[in-house]
Motif scaffolding. Structure first.
Motif, PDB file in Angstrom:
ATOM      1  N   SER A 149      27.859 -10.179   1.048  1.00  0.00           N
ATOM      2  CA  SER A 149      28.601 -11.150   1.855  1.00  0.00           C
ATOM      3  C   SER A 149      28.907 -12.363   0.971  1.00  0.00           C
ATOM      4  CB  SER A 149      27.794 -11.563   3.088  1.00  0.00           C
ATOM      5  OG  SER A 149      26.648 -12.303   2.700  1.00  0.00           O
ATOM      6  N   ASP A 150      29.576 -13.350   1.533  1.00  0.00           N
ATOM      7  CA  ASP A 150      29.956 -14.534   0.753  1.00  0.00           C
ATOM      8  C   ASP A 150      28.753 -15.232   0.113  1.00  0.00           C
ATOM      9  OD1 ASP A 150      32.628 -14.137   1.260  1.00  0.00           O
ATOM     10  OD2 ASP A 150      32.744 -15.616   2.875  1.00  0.00           O
ATOM     11  N   LYS A 151      27.598 -15.192   0.747  1.00  0.00           N
ATOM     12  CA  LYS A 151      26.424 -15.880   0.196  1.00  0.00           C
ATOM     13  C   LYS A 151      25.923 -15.243  -1.103  1.00  0.00           C
ATOM     14  CE  LYS A 151      22.902 -13.466   2.911  1.00  0.00           C
ATOM     15  NZ  LYS A 151      21.865 -13.618   3.931  1.00  0.00           N
ATOM     16  N   HIS A 152      26.368 -14.027  -1.417  1.00  0.00           N
ATOM     17  CA  HIS A 152      25.936 -13.331  -2.628  1.00  0.00           C
ATOM     18  C   HIS A 152      26.888 -13.532  -3.811  1.00  0.00           C
ATOM     19  CE1 HIS A 152      24.190 -10.792   0.690  1.00  0.00           C
ATOM     20  NE2 HIS A 152      23.140 -11.264   0.060  1.00  0.00           N
ATOM     21  N   LEU A 153      27.977 -14.260  -3.591  1.00  0.00           N
ATOM     22  CA  LEU A 153      29.018 -14.370  -4.611  1.00  0.00           C
ATOM     23  C   LEU A 153      28.863 -15.620  -5.451  1.00  0.00           C
ATOM     24  CD1 LEU A 153      32.082 -13.277  -2.453  1.00  0.00           C
ATOM     25  CD2 LEU A 153      30.552 -11.848  -3.835  1.00  0.00           C
TER      26      LEU A 153
ATOM     27  N   PRO B 177      31.165 -18.162  -8.334  1.00  0.00           N
ATOM     28  CA  PRO B 177      32.570 -18.497  -8.537  1.00  0.00           C
ATOM     29  C   PRO B 177      33.309 -17.359  -9.237  1.00  0.00           C
ATOM     30  CG  PRO B 177      31.193 -20.378  -9.064  1.00  0.00           C
ATOM     31  CD  PRO B 177      30.267 -19.209  -8.811  1.00  0.00           C
ATOM     32  N   GLY B 178      34.488 -17.058  -8.753  1.00  0.00           N
ATOM     33  CA  GLY B 178      35.259 -15.933  -9.267  1.00  0.00           C
ATOM     34  C   GLY B 178      35.160 -14.719  -8.363  1.00  0.00           C
ATOM     35  N   GLY B 179      34.277 -14.777  -7.336  1.00  0.00           N
ATOM     36  CA  GLY B 179      34.218 -13.724  -6.337  1.00  0.00           C
ATOM     37  C   GLY B 179      33.359 -12.523  -6.684  1.00  0.00           C
ATOM     38  N   THR B 180      32.604 -12.580  -7.795  1.00  0.00           N
ATOM     39  CA  THR B 180      31.749 -11.446  -8.137  1.00  0.00           C
ATOM     40  C   THR B 180      30.325 -11.697  -7.659  1.00  0.00           C
ATOM     41  OG1 THR B 180      31.142  -9.928  -9.912  1.00  0.00           O
ATOM     42  CG2 THR B 180      31.113 -12.267 -10.443  1.00  0.00           C
ATOM     43  N   VAL B 181      29.551 -10.648  -7.533  1.00  0.00           N
ATOM     44  CA  VAL B 181      28.166 -10.766  -7.084  1.00  0.00           C
ATOM     45  C   VAL B 181      27.345 -11.477  -8.159  1.00  0.00           C
ATOM     46  CG1 VAL B 181      26.115  -9.481  -6.370  1.00  0.00           C
ATOM     47  CG2 VAL B 181      28.371  -8.671  -5.695  1.00  0.00           C
ATOM     48  N   SER B 182      26.508 -12.414  -7.738  1.00  0.00           N
ATOM     49  CA  SER B 182      25.723 -13.222  -8.673  1.00  0.00           C
ATOM     50  C   SER B 182      24.564 -12.446  -9.293  1.00  0.00           C
ATOM     51  CB  SER B 182      25.171 -14.457  -7.952  1.00  0.00           C
ATOM     52  OG  SER B 182      24.147 -14.081  -7.050  1.00  0.00           O
TER      53      SER B 182
ATOM     54  N   ILE C  78      15.722  -7.489 -16.764  1.00  0.00           N
ATOM     55  CA  ILE C  78      16.989  -7.001 -16.225  1.00  0.00           C
ATOM     56  C   ILE C  78      18.091  -7.205 -17.261  1.00  0.00           C
ATOM     57  CG2 ILE C  78      17.488  -9.183 -15.029  1.00  0.00           C
ATOM     58  CD1 ILE C  78      18.712  -7.423 -12.742  1.00  0.00           C
ATOM     59  N   ASP C  79      18.939  -6.193 -17.381  1.00  0.00           N
ATOM     60  CA  ASP C  79      20.109  -6.251 -18.250  1.00  0.00           C
ATOM     61  C   ASP C  79      21.344  -6.196 -17.365  1.00  0.00           C
ATOM     62  OD1 ASP C  79      18.737  -6.031 -20.845  1.00  0.00           O
ATOM     63  OD2 ASP C  79      18.237  -4.009 -20.160  1.00  0.00           O
ATOM     64  N   PHE C  80      22.215  -7.193 -17.503  1.00  0.00           N
ATOM     65  CA  PHE C  80      23.488  -7.202 -16.797  1.00  0.00           C
ATOM     66  C   PHE C  80      24.517  -6.594 -17.735  1.00  0.00           C
ATOM     67  CE2 PHE C  80      20.993 -10.796 -15.211  1.00  0.00           C
ATOM     68  CZ  PHE C  80      20.909 -10.442 -13.869  1.00  0.00           C
ATOM     69  N   MET C  81      25.086  -5.448 -17.337  1.00  0.00           N
ATOM     70  CA  MET C  81      25.891  -4.670 -18.269  1.00  0.00           C
ATOM     71  C   MET C  81      27.388  -4.713 -17.992  1.00  0.00           C
ATOM     72  SD  MET C  81      23.296  -1.450 -18.752  1.00  0.00           S
ATOM     73  CE  MET C  81      23.491  -0.854 -17.100  1.00  0.00           C
ATOM     74  N   HIS C  82      27.777  -4.803 -16.728  1.00  0.00           N
ATOM     75  CA  HIS C  82      29.193  -4.832 -16.363  1.00  0.00           C
ATOM     76  C   HIS C  82      29.379  -5.750 -15.176  1.00  0.00           C
ATOM     77  CE1 HIS C  82      30.233  -1.460 -18.979  1.00  0.00           C
ATOM     78  NE2 HIS C  82      29.110  -0.898 -18.571  1.00  0.00           N
ATOM     79  N   LYS C  83      30.562  -6.286 -15.050  1.00  0.00           N
ATOM     80  CA  LYS C  83      30.880  -7.147 -13.914  1.00  0.00           C
ATOM     81  C   LYS C  83      30.995  -6.293 -12.651  1.00  0.00           C
ATOM     82  CE  LYS C  83      34.435 -10.391 -12.382  1.00  0.00           C
ATOM     83  NZ  LYS C  83      35.694 -11.024 -12.756  1.00  0.00           N
ATOM     84  N   PRO C  84      30.257  -6.661 -11.599  1.00  0.00           N
ATOM     85  CA  PRO C  84      30.380  -5.899 -10.347  1.00  0.00           C
ATOM     86  C   PRO C  84      31.756  -6.091  -9.724  1.00  0.00           C
ATOM     87  CG  PRO C  84      28.448  -7.338 -10.320  1.00  0.00           C
ATOM     88  CD  PRO C  84      29.262  -7.709 -11.513  1.00  0.00           C
TER      89      PRO C  84
END
Length: 139
Positions: free
Chosen positions: A42-46, A48-53, A86-92
């Protein structure tokens, strides 16, 4: 060791013990050494730019490993995270639910070790990978 909690029991436990976040997560499937949990974005998980944090993805990995551990040991609210990488590998994908595919790697008397791959629903490759260790309370 057989399952002590199925998907329905895990979802009910979240509702009872963690009502502040229970509406965000749904256990979709659980087996002896794997679990799938969905984060309803939902919006609370985003960010700036609209991707999941990133913190939201961390929460999915953490909750997934916690639930996998409980599926095997039963409803012990005081099992706690002792380590996470945790490894962040790609933009959701924007505004798309995330799926956490959890694998139980080790379950001992004191520790549980899990690996979690996180996907934007319906897309490959994974957006993140996490390794978590949980301390199991003494019986």
């Amino acid at each position: 060791m057989p399952l002590k909690m199925d998907a329905a029991a895990l979802n009910a436990f979240l509702d009872q013990a963690f009502e502040q976040v229970a509406d965000d997560f749904v256990v979709e499937d659980v087996a002896t050494d794997r679990l799938t949990v969905r984060l309803e974005v939902s919006d609370k998980h985003l960010r700036p730019g609209g991707t999941v944090s990133g913190p939201t993805m961390f929460a999915l990995a953490d909750v997934g490993a916690y639930l996998m551990t409980l599926a095997r040991i039963g409803p012990q609210a005081l099992a706690v995270t002792t380590n996470c990488a945790i490894d962040f590998m790609h933009k959701p994908a924007a505004r798309t639910d995330l799926l956490g595919e959890v694998r139980l790697l080790k379950l001992g008397k004191q520790l549980s070790v899990c690996d979690v791959l996180i996907y934007s629903k319906g897309q490959e490759p994974p957006v993140a990978r996490a390794s978590l260790t949980y301390a199991i309370p003494p019986q």
